[in-house]
Design an enzyme around this catalytic site. Sequence first.
Site, PDB file in Angstrom:
ATOM      1  N   HIS A  85       1.795  13.113  34.394  1.00  0.00           N
ATOM      2  CA  HIS A  85       1.163  13.265  33.084  1.00  0.00           C
ATOM      3  C   HIS A  85       2.143  13.892  32.101  1.00  0.00           C
ATOM      4  O   HIS A  85       2.748  14.920  32.381  1.00  0.00           O
ATOM      5  CB  HIS A  85      -0.079  14.154  33.191  1.00  0.00           C
ATOM      6  CG  HIS A  85      -0.606  14.595  31.855  1.00  0.00           C
ATOM      7  ND1 HIS A  85      -1.099  13.708  30.919  1.00  0.00           N
ATOM      8  CD2 HIS A  85      -0.693  15.840  31.286  1.00  0.00           C
ATOM      9  CE1 HIS A  85      -1.477  14.369  29.835  1.00  0.00           C
ATOM     10  NE2 HIS A  85      -1.235  15.660  30.036  1.00  0.00           N
ATOM     11  N   HIS A 129      -2.223  20.828  27.192  1.00  0.00           N
ATOM     12  CA  HIS A 129      -1.082  21.694  27.536  1.00  0.00           C
ATOM     13  C   HIS A 129      -0.508  22.326  26.260  1.00  0.00           C
ATOM     14  O   HIS A 129       0.673  22.159  25.942  1.00  0.00           O
ATOM     15  CB  HIS A 129      -0.007  20.865  28.255  1.00  0.00           C
ATOM     16  CG  HIS A 129       0.695  21.602  29.346  1.00  0.00           C
ATOM     17  ND1 HIS A 129       0.151  21.805  30.593  1.00  0.00           N
ATOM     18  CD2 HIS A 129       1.914  22.194  29.381  1.00  0.00           C
ATOM     19  CE1 HIS A 129       0.997  22.474  31.346  1.00  0.00           C
ATOM     20  NE2 HIS A 129       2.073  22.731  30.623  1.00  0.00           N
ATOM     21  N   ARG A 174      -3.645  29.186  33.918  1.00  0.00           N
ATOM     22  CA  ARG A 174      -4.429  30.423  33.952  1.00  0.00           C
ATOM     23  C   ARG A 174      -5.406  30.494  32.790  1.00  0.00           C
ATOM     24  O   ARG A 174      -6.565  30.888  32.956  1.00  0.00           O
ATOM     25  CB  ARG A 174      -3.488  31.634  33.947  1.00  0.00           C
ATOM     26  CG  ARG A 174      -2.964  32.005  35.315  1.00  0.00           C
ATOM     27  CD  ARG A 174      -1.843  33.016  35.243  1.00  0.00           C
ATOM     28  NE  ARG A 174      -0.590  32.347  34.926  1.00  0.00           N
ATOM     29  CZ  ARG A 174       0.556  32.547  35.571  1.00  0.00           C
ATOM     30  NH1 ARG A 174       0.600  33.405  36.577  1.00  0.00           N
ATOM     31  NH2 ARG A 174       1.646  31.912  35.233  1.00  0.00           N
ATOM     32  N   SER A 218      -6.682  27.966  31.092  1.00  0.00           N
ATOM     33  CA  SER A 218      -7.734  26.952  31.284  1.00  0.00           C
ATOM     34  C   SER A 218      -8.777  27.411  32.289  1.00  0.00           C
ATOM     35  O   SER A 218      -9.981  27.194  32.103  1.00  0.00           O
ATOM     36  CB  SER A 218      -7.110  25.632  31.757  1.00  0.00           C
ATOM     37  OG  SER A 218      -6.214  25.129  30.799  1.00  0.00           O
TER      38      SER A 218
END
Length: 348
Positions: free
Chosen positions: A230, A273, A281, A283
């Site tokens: 990703h 991101h 952490r 999230s």
Amino acid sequence: MKEILKNAREKLNMKIREVSQLTEIDQALISKFESGNRKPTKEQIFKLAKVLEIALETLMVAWLKEKILYEIGDDEFALKAMQVAEKEIRYQKTLKKKLFTSLQKVLDEIDDLKSKLDKFREFDSYRIAQALELEYTFESNRIEGNTLTLRETDLVINEGLTVSGKSMREHLEAINHQEAIGYIKHLMEKNSILNEREVLSIHNLILRGIHPDDAGRYRKVQVMIKGSTHLPPQPFIVPKQMEDYFFWYEKNKNSLHPVVLAGEMHERLVTIHPFIDGNGRTSRLVMNLILLSHGYIIANIKGDYDSRMQYYQTLEKAQTTSSKEDFLLFIAQIEKESLERYLNIIGQ
């Protein structure tokens, strides 16, 4: 599709300008949609269907038809490809149905456990909460490569000791994460709204003293995720994607099961991101803020190899295929296990 949009608007005696105001889509774009010179996005389709009172299925079918025709045209293999695609779609829908059935089963079990827990809230203990929060800090940091043991994490946080052979960063990660837990509990008690300021504050706590220039700030550079296919969005897109992130939350916060909502907000944030470091952490803390705010308990994803790999694999599948069911099921199972353990600890 252009005829559907124009006819629906005229039937309602609406000006293009009025549709633009209600959908928040640029007036010039709507004109191009109606003339067939531009195709709306899927999100714009949802908005147009609602404002123009068109059945969503009708508009989506028309939109997908045009998208398919644009992609394959009259290629000699088009019909055969569509037949193969139809079989694959039917197969995937069958799998999805089975997976959603599994997810719903776990959600029902979670709600049963929560109902049981609600009857025994008087058995809640500060010391039990403290121990579980310590475990959460240990595991969340372990996922990211921190090598402090659970005992060492305890010594650093609660005794203020320095562990020989461990880096200053590892010490700060433990201290910062524990303070971030305190912060999300504070937000929960205040019944604060989850917004950009709060997420930036959580991240600021996570990176405080580690990356002071980046703490609580969106990244300004492109990043890659080690071991993942990703590719996060370019930095100039991040602010808009974060704006959409909070818009999605406001739109869905009262309609989704809290565990699904928490899992979605975790996956969506870590996929964007937005930070140079500390995305995982942050999230997980956002996820657990939502769970705590709805009366659930912290979902503690373990940092051992097998758990970490399952976590990463289901997350990457959600990021690269838009198939989130495996990840949401994983999060639901973690919450279920956490509830079962908590009830066992308090003797229920």
